[in-house]
Design a protein around this motif. Sequence first.
Motif, PDB file in Angstrom:
ATOM      1  N   LEU A  90      16.586  22.679   5.970  1.00 54.88           N
ATOM      2  CA  LEU A  90      16.331  22.354   7.387  1.00 54.88           C
ATOM      3  C   LEU A  90      15.494  21.081   7.488  1.00 54.88           C
ATOM      4  O   LEU A  90      15.775  20.177   8.279  1.00 54.88           O
ATOM      5  CB  LEU A  90      15.594  23.505   8.077  1.00 54.88           C
ATOM      6  N   ALA A  91      14.445  21.023   6.652  1.00 57.13           N
ATOM      7  CA  ALA A  91      13.522  19.889   6.743  1.00 57.13           C
ATOM      8  C   ALA A  91      14.207  18.595   6.323  1.00 57.13           C
ATOM      9  O   ALA A  91      14.104  17.567   7.001  1.00 57.13           O
ATOM     10  CB  ALA A  91      12.304  20.159   5.867  1.00 57.13           C
ATOM     11  N   ARG A  92      14.925  18.633   5.233  1.00 55.60           N
ATOM     12  CA  ARG A  92      15.538  17.397   4.734  1.00 55.60           C
ATOM     13  C   ARG A  92      16.685  16.937   5.643  1.00 55.60           C
ATOM     14  O   ARG A  92      16.919  15.743   5.805  1.00 55.60           O
ATOM     15  CB  ARG A  92      16.005  17.577   3.282  1.00 55.60           C
ATOM     16  N   SER A  93      17.390  17.892   6.263  1.00 60.46           N
ATOM     17  CA  SER A  93      18.444  17.501   7.211  1.00 60.46           C
ATOM     18  C   SER A  93      17.835  16.798   8.411  1.00 60.46           C
ATOM     19  O   SER A  93      18.351  15.773   8.876  1.00 60.46           O
ATOM     20  CB  SER A  93      19.221  18.720   7.715  1.00 60.46           C
ATOM     21  N   LEU A  94      16.710  17.343   8.894  1.00 57.62           N
ATOM     22  CA  LEU A  94      16.070  16.699  10.045  1.00 57.62           C
ATOM     23  C   LEU A  94      15.574  15.302   9.644  1.00 57.62           C
ATOM     24  O   LEU A  94      15.727  14.339  10.406  1.00 57.62           O
ATOM     25  CB  LEU A  94      14.900  17.561  10.559  1.00 57.62           C
ATOM     26  N   GLN A  95      15.021  15.188   8.459  1.00 57.71           N
ATOM     27  CA  GLN A  95      14.558  13.866   8.014  1.00 57.71           C
ATOM     28  C   GLN A  95      15.706  12.864   7.986  1.00 57.71           C
ATOM     29  O   GLN A  95      15.566  11.720   8.425  1.00 57.71           O
ATOM     30  CB  GLN A  95      13.915  13.965   6.618  1.00 57.71           C
ATOM     31  N   LEU A  96      16.859  13.319   7.487  1.00 54.48           N
ATOM     32  CA  LEU A  96      18.003  12.398   7.417  1.00 54.48           C
ATOM     33  C   LEU A  96      18.442  11.977   8.821  1.00 54.48           C
ATOM     34  O   LEU A  96      18.709  10.791   9.072  1.00 54.48           O
ATOM     35  CB  LEU A  96      19.166  13.062   6.656  1.00 54.48           C
ATOM     36  N   ALA A  97      18.493  12.938   9.749  1.00 52.89           N
ATOM     37  CA  ALA A  97      18.904  12.595  11.116  1.00 52.89           C
ATOM     38  C   ALA A  97      17.911  11.607  11.738  1.00 52.89           C
ATOM     39  O   ALA A  97      18.304  10.618  12.376  1.00 52.89           O
ATOM     40  CB  ALA A  97      18.995  13.870  11.962  1.00 52.89           C
ATOM     41  N   LEU A  98      16.625  11.848  11.534  1.00 57.88           N
ATOM     42  CA  LEU A  98      15.606  10.949  12.102  1.00 57.88           C
ATOM     43  C   LEU A  98      15.690   9.558  11.479  1.00 57.88           C
ATOM     44  O   LEU A  98      15.473   8.540  12.137  1.00 57.88           O
ATOM     45  CB  LEU A  98      14.197  11.535  11.884  1.00 57.88           C
ATOM     46  N   LEU A  99      16.022   9.530  10.179  1.00 54.07           N
ATOM     47  CA  LEU A  99      16.184   8.243   9.502  1.00 54.07           C
ATOM     48  C   LEU A  99      17.332   7.448  10.125  1.00 54.07           C
ATOM     49  O   LEU A  99      17.220   6.234  10.331  1.00 54.07           O
ATOM     50  CB  LEU A  99      16.476   8.481   8.016  1.00 54.07           C
ATOM     51  N   CYS A 100      18.438   8.125  10.398  1.00 56.25           N
ATOM     52  CA  CYS A 100      19.595   7.434  10.991  1.00 56.25           C
ATOM     53  C   CYS A 100      19.218   6.872  12.357  1.00 56.25           C
ATOM     54  O   CYS A 100      19.537   5.728  12.701  1.00 56.25           O
ATOM     55  CB  CYS A 100      20.782   8.394  11.139  1.00 56.25           C
ATOM     56  N   GLU A 101      18.515   7.702  13.145  1.00 58.92           N
ATOM     57  CA  GLU A 101      18.109   7.266  14.489  1.00 58.92           C
ATOM     58  C   GLU A 101      17.225   6.016  14.397  1.00 58.92           C
ATOM     59  O   GLU A 101      17.438   5.019  15.097  1.00 58.92           O
ATOM     60  CB  GLU A 101      17.346   8.410  15.159  1.00 58.92           C
ATOM     61  N   HIS A 102      16.227   6.077  13.515  1.00 54.52           N
ATOM     62  CA  HIS A 102      15.292   4.953  13.439  1.00 54.52           C
ATOM     63  C   HIS A 102      15.975   3.702  12.863  1.00 54.52           C
ATOM     64  O   HIS A 102      15.713   2.578  13.298  1.00 54.52           O
ATOM     65  CB  HIS A 102      14.068   5.343  12.605  1.00 54.52           C
ATOM     66  N   ALA A 103      16.872   3.930  11.907  1.00 57.74           N
ATOM     67  CA  ALA A 103      17.576   2.801  11.291  1.00 57.74           C
ATOM     68  C   ALA A 103      18.389   2.052  12.344  1.00 57.74           C
ATOM     69  O   ALA A 103      18.386   0.817  12.398  1.00 57.74           O
ATOM     70  CB  ALA A 103      18.486   3.319  10.185  1.00 57.74           C
ATOM     71  N   GLN A 104      19.095   2.826  13.201  1.00 55.48           N
ATOM     72  CA  GLN A 104      19.903   2.183  14.240  1.00 55.48           C
ATOM     73  C   GLN A 104      19.002   1.392  15.190  1.00 55.48           C
ATOM     74  O   GLN A 104      19.312   0.259  15.577  1.00 55.48           O
ATOM     75  CB  GLN A 104      20.700   3.242  15.018  1.00 55.48           C
ATOM     76  N   TRP A 105      17.860   1.986  15.541  1.00 55.43           N
ATOM     77  CA  TRP A 105      16.920   1.299  16.437  1.00 55.43           C
ATOM     78  C   TRP A 105      16.451  -0.018  15.795  1.00 55.43           C
ATOM     79  O   TRP A 105      16.413  -1.056  16.453  1.00 55.43           O
ATOM     80  CB  TRP A 105      15.714   2.210  16.734  1.00 55.43           C
ATOM     81  N   MET A 106      16.132   0.026  14.516  1.00 64.06           N
ATOM     82  CA  MET A 106      15.664  -1.201  13.846  1.00 64.06           C
ATOM     83  C   MET A 106      16.766  -2.261  13.834  1.00 64.06           C
ATOM     84  O   MET A 106      16.505  -3.440  14.072  1.00 64.06           O
ATOM     85  CB  MET A 106      15.207  -0.892  12.409  1.00 64.06           C
ATOM     86  N   LEU A 107      17.989  -1.817  13.595  1.00 62.69           N
ATOM     87  CA  LEU A 107      19.105  -2.781  13.605  1.00 62.69           C
ATOM     88  C   LEU A 107      19.236  -3.389  14.999  1.00 62.69           C
ATOM     89  O   LEU A 107      19.377  -4.601  15.158  1.00 62.69           O
ATOM     90  CB  LEU A 107      20.422  -2.090  13.220  1.00 62.69           C
TER      91      LEU A 107
END
Length: 560
Positions: A507-524
């Motif tokens: 659960l924790a690592r899946s949420l981390q991955l989703a949050l990473l994708c969100e932040h990565a898109q924002w940075m792009l």
Amino acid sequence: MIDPQWQQALFTQSAPELGNQYRDDPLLVSWLRRTLSAESLRDLEPELDELGAISGGPLYRLQLADRLNEPRLRQWDAWGNRVDELEVTSVWHEAERLTVKHGLVATGYAPAHGRHARIAQFAKVYLLHPSSDVYSCPLAMTDGAARTLIESGNQRLVERALPRLTARDPARFWTSGQWMTETTGGSDVGRSQTRAVQDGDGWRLYGRKWFTSAIASQMALTLARPEGNAPGGKGLAMFYVEVRDAEGRLNGLRVDRLKDKLGTRKVPTAELMLEGARAELVTRPFNGTRAIEPMLMVTRMWNSVCAVAAMRRGLALARSYAARREAFGQPLARQPLHVDTLAALEAETWGAFLMTFLLVELNGRHERGEIEDEQRALLRLITPLTKLVTGKQAVAVVSEVIESFGGAGYVEDTGLPALLRDAQVLPIWEGTTNVLSLDALLRSDLNAGLAALMGRASSCMRGITEPRLAAAGKQAIGALERAALWLESGQDRERLQASARRLALTLARSLQLALLCEHAQWMLDQGGDRRGYAAALRFSRLPVDLIQEMDPELDRLLMQ
Ligand SMILES: Cc1cc2nc3c(=O)[nH]c(=O)nc-3n(C[C@H](O)[C@H](O)[C@H](O)COP(=O)(O)OP(=O)(O)OC[C@H]3O[C@@H](n4cnc5c(N)ncnc54)[C@H](O)[C@@H]3O)c2cc1C
């Protein structure tokens, strides 16, 4: 005569160097930009910049110079009086001064920051913790005690202690301990044996507290069983204790000794004997384990922030070293396998950071009463999840950081081994990995928490336009769906318990991955910074879905 430059090149290694720990942290800077208004960030940034410079500069140098200094307990004075005085280290004195000046506890309660008070506070904590020799330990409990007293509704104690716990004046500042763990158990605290005996308007406590960190504190919250109460957690009550009286005499307690520990050696962790310590009941004379829950919510948040900060510090040092150290004809920073190794650690750190600061943000909203039901359910579930996953990530990342220095990482006067020793406590105190996994998955409100977690992970996917991020996000959602299905599939209690750690980490690592994708898109979207993208994709290649069918019966054979 030997040419000094030649001698220098041949016979020395160059030490890693730290820059400004705020400016050198693209993740913290970008996340704050994404989360705070431009105006709030403008107000906060000069202080973060100052703390980043202190943490990477004078405080770090003091930490290295003070390496061999440890706290000392003086039990007797020259005339035979029991005094139990404690001398803490130079770094701790400096960390206390900085705490008060920069409000490392106070900021979390400052009305001016509104629901972002916790974010402002923990950005500071994150910067200072790695150079503070774990002075964050008493601060976590101080913050936890402040929150617990507020939630207890005991106005007298709030008025007495809160202004001190959140003071910005060094003469008034207090820290607090939490005295829970006894020899009978830290996890299974319901077995506590400390007795509370009514004495006039107050109470006296008798018992032994087996792990009490930060015994230099002026007060503590503790658990004891009022005489006649039932066994178990419900029969315990929460008490407020001041450690010394106005003349500085100990309040009916004895410090038996300081623990000789693997790490956190600058933290004075004591064994305490309560011999009639005067105490005040905080709330009702029962249900103490429930009453002290706010303390745990807060200290688990601190633990998570300190875990990410430890990873960040390890990587800052490792990156600096990789740029200076040559092997096989070029700097380590250009050796493909070394780059590959550090990249995986970076990805872990980015994931841990985003989950931790989501927790921080939700806590801030919760405490200001600006939280919706779904966010509250998410907060409840991710508090144990974040603490447990970041504790594990910190130990793994810091261990690999040590190896990235080769032999130097194993040598004490580089200051590096302490990073690993101090990280090792993160999965143990404030709830071990197993105990928190069970806490997360056997709770009655798990369904609401799971739905909220799924909702938050799905919301991360909304603005994603970059196809590889979309694929990584899908992987995160897929792992969450599989975990939910597994939970719904009617596993018996033994199988459920045996799998709790794998489920919690999934659960924790899946949420981390989703949050990473969100932040990565924002940075792009903000101008093409691809570091978030690199972190998200790298994380997606690390283990995320850890659920496996295991056979508890076979596992039992291995215990024989
Ligand atoms: C440096 C340091 C400082 C500390 N400071 C403080 C302090 O200031 N105040 C305080 O109150 N405490 C403090 N503690 C104590 C700490 O919180 C406890 O050690 C911790 O909660 C674990 O409790 P325990 O030691 O009794 O271990 P146990 O509960 O005996 O756990 C032993 C092992 O069993 C596992 N386990 C336990 N129950 C289950 C289960 N149901 N299913 C599966 N596995 C299980 C655990 O995960 C662990 O691996 C400190 C500890 C350390 C190391």
